[in-house]
Design an enzyme around this catalytic site. Structure first.
Site, mmCIF file in Angstrom:
data_model
loop_
_atom_site.group_PDB
_atom_site.id
_atom_site.type_symbol
_atom_site.label_atom_id
_atom_site.label_comp_id
_atom_site.label_asym_id
_atom_site.label_seq_id
_atom_site.Cartn_x
_atom_site.Cartn_y
_atom_site.Cartn_z
ATOM 1 N N ASP A 92 0.839 -1.206 0.000
ATOM 2 C CA ASP A 92 0.000 0.000 0.000
ATOM 3 C C ASP A 92 0.873 1.254 0.000
ATOM 4 O OD1 ASP A 92 -2.098 -1.784 0.221
ATOM 5 O OD2 ASP A 92 -2.580 -1.288 2.313
ATOM 6 N N GLY A 147 -3.258 -5.662 1.343
ATOM 7 C CA GLY A 147 -3.895 -6.728 0.555
ATOM 8 C C GLY A 147 -5.013 -7.386 1.341
ATOM 9 N N LYS A 199 -21.091 2.425 12.203
ATOM 10 C CA LYS A 199 -22.428 2.114 12.766
ATOM 11 C C LYS A 199 -22.489 0.678 13.302
ATOM 12 C CE LYS A 199 -24.541 3.538 8.858
ATOM 13 N NZ LYS A 199 -23.383 4.013 8.104
ATOM 14 N N ASP A 215 -10.892 -6.087 6.881
ATOM 15 C CA ASP A 215 -10.032 -7.283 6.842
ATOM 16 C C ASP A 215 -9.716 -7.735 8.271
ATOM 17 O OD1 ASP A 215 -10.023 -6.647 4.134
ATOM 18 O OD2 ASP A 215 -8.099 -5.617 4.249
HETATM 19 O O1 RIB Z 1 -8.903 -3.799 2.442
HETATM 20 C C1 RIB Z 1 -7.806 -2.944 2.448
HETATM 21 C C2 RIB Z 1 -6.824 -3.374 1.417
HETATM 22 O O2 RIB Z 1 -7.394 -3.221 0.147
HETATM 23 C C3 RIB Z 1 -5.571 -2.538 1.376
HETATM 24 O O3 RIB Z 1 -4.572 -3.028 2.233
HETATM 25 C C4 RIB Z 1 -5.191 -2.558 -0.073
HETATM 26 O O4 RIB Z 1 -4.050 -3.306 -0.319
HETATM 27 C C5 RIB Z 1 -6.381 -3.125 -0.807
HETATM 28 O O5 RIB Z 1 -6.134 -4.375 -1.241
#
Ligand code: RIB
Length: 307
Positions: free
Chosen positions: A12, A38, A223, A251
């Site tokens: 990123d 990612g 929320k 994530d």
């Molecule tokens: O969900 C966030 C991720 O989405 C980031 O880290 C970026 O790499 C994209 O894949």
């Protein structure tokens, strides 16, 4: 608890600025960082921090960015033996702009993530079939995601599908998964319903159930989330915090959710845990470096009224 994640690995490139530049505008930003990311690698790190053993199946290039991505994963304890190295593409890169409200906009170059061949996945079928849970997202090619889910389903391994980034998917993808965890934008893409209120989120969850999804968790950002599973429904309130970086919050939520579910087998409890993990994450920078430790989540969870 062994978790296998089949998904994307990115680096990123993150710029913070007060507001997004207008189209065609040049303006000065406030800070810049190159950090691992990612949608596959991020929940892999989250699962590790929550106490699981994790194998990540993914693909990187043979460039310096691959080293950045793999070094952090290795340092976090994620098993990267099944990460494929391609000659044909560069490691996936995400160009991210974060504004003063901590909202983010992402431009992805998926690169090597699109090069993960289905036969490499087949060679990792032992790790998928032998796991306690499989996590997949949609930042790699859909046939690879589908194959990973099919291997897991045949072996009776629970599957969490995070349908991110937003894109249409066939119904059988939803039906293959045990848990489906769209955010607001993904919910809108999958159902046509914007889950802005708990009622709208419930209607969207119904639409996803009708399409074959079993347990639906609609992430509603600050929320909170709506959990719809086993004929029961619960709206889990968001936790008021001052966010600085929301990248990877979903994530982190997915990784924390599956880790807690493996321990408790209670989806509602697992979502409360994941809600806290994500609230801690958004107060820290970095999609992976910002993931909290297990003990931090446990401690904060104890202070919340419903626990
Ligand atoms: O969900 C966030 C991720 O989405 C980031 O880290 C970026 O790499 C994209 O894949």
């Amino acid at each position: 608890m062994n978790v296998t994640v089949v998904g994307s690995i990115m680096v990123d490139l993150v710029a913070h600025c007060g507001r997004y530049p207008a189209r065609g505008e040049t303006m000065a930003g406030e800070s810049f960082a190159i950090v691992p990311g990612g949608k596959g690698a991020n929940p892999a790190v989250a699962c590790m921090r929550m106490g699981c053993a994790v194998t990540l199946v993914g693909s990187v290039g043979k460039d310096p960015f691959a080293e950045i991505a793999l070094a952090f994963l290795a340092q976090s304890g994620v098993d990267t033996d099944r990460v494929y190295r391609t000659n044909s593409s560069r490691t996936g890169t995400a160009f991210i702009v974060i504004d003063a409200s901590a909202e983010n906009t992402i431009l992805l170059m998926r690169g090597a993530n699109d090069d993960l061949p289905v036969d490499v996945l087949e060679r990792s079928s032992d790790r998928i079939a032998g796991a306690d849970a499989l996590l997949v997202q949609l930042e790699i090619s859909l046939p690879v995601v589908e194959r990973a889910m099919a291997i897991a389903r045949r072996a009776g391994v629970p599957i969490l599908l995070d349908p991110a980034p937003a894109q249409p998917i066939p119904d059988h993808f939803l039906a293959l998964a045990d848990f489906v965890t769209p955010n607001e934008q993904e919910t809108k893409t999958l159902t046509g319903i914007d889950p802005l209120t708990p009622e709208a989120a419930a209607a969207a969850a119904d639409a996803l159930h009708r399409r074959g999804a079993r347990q639906v968790i609609i992430k509603r950002g600050s929320k909170g989330c709506l959990v719809s599973a086993g004929g029961q429904r619960q709206n889990i309130e968001g936790i008021p915090v001052r966010p600085i970086d929301t990248v990877g919050a979903g994530d982190c939520f997915a990784g924390a959710l599956i880790s807690a579910w493996l321990e408790t087998r209670d989806i509602f409890q697992a979502c409360r845990f994941a809600n806290v993990a994500a609230a801690l994450k958004v107060q820290r920078s970095g999609a992976q470096s910002g993931v909290p430790l297990r003990k931090e989540v446990d401690e904060w969870l104890k202070t919340l009224p419903e626990n």
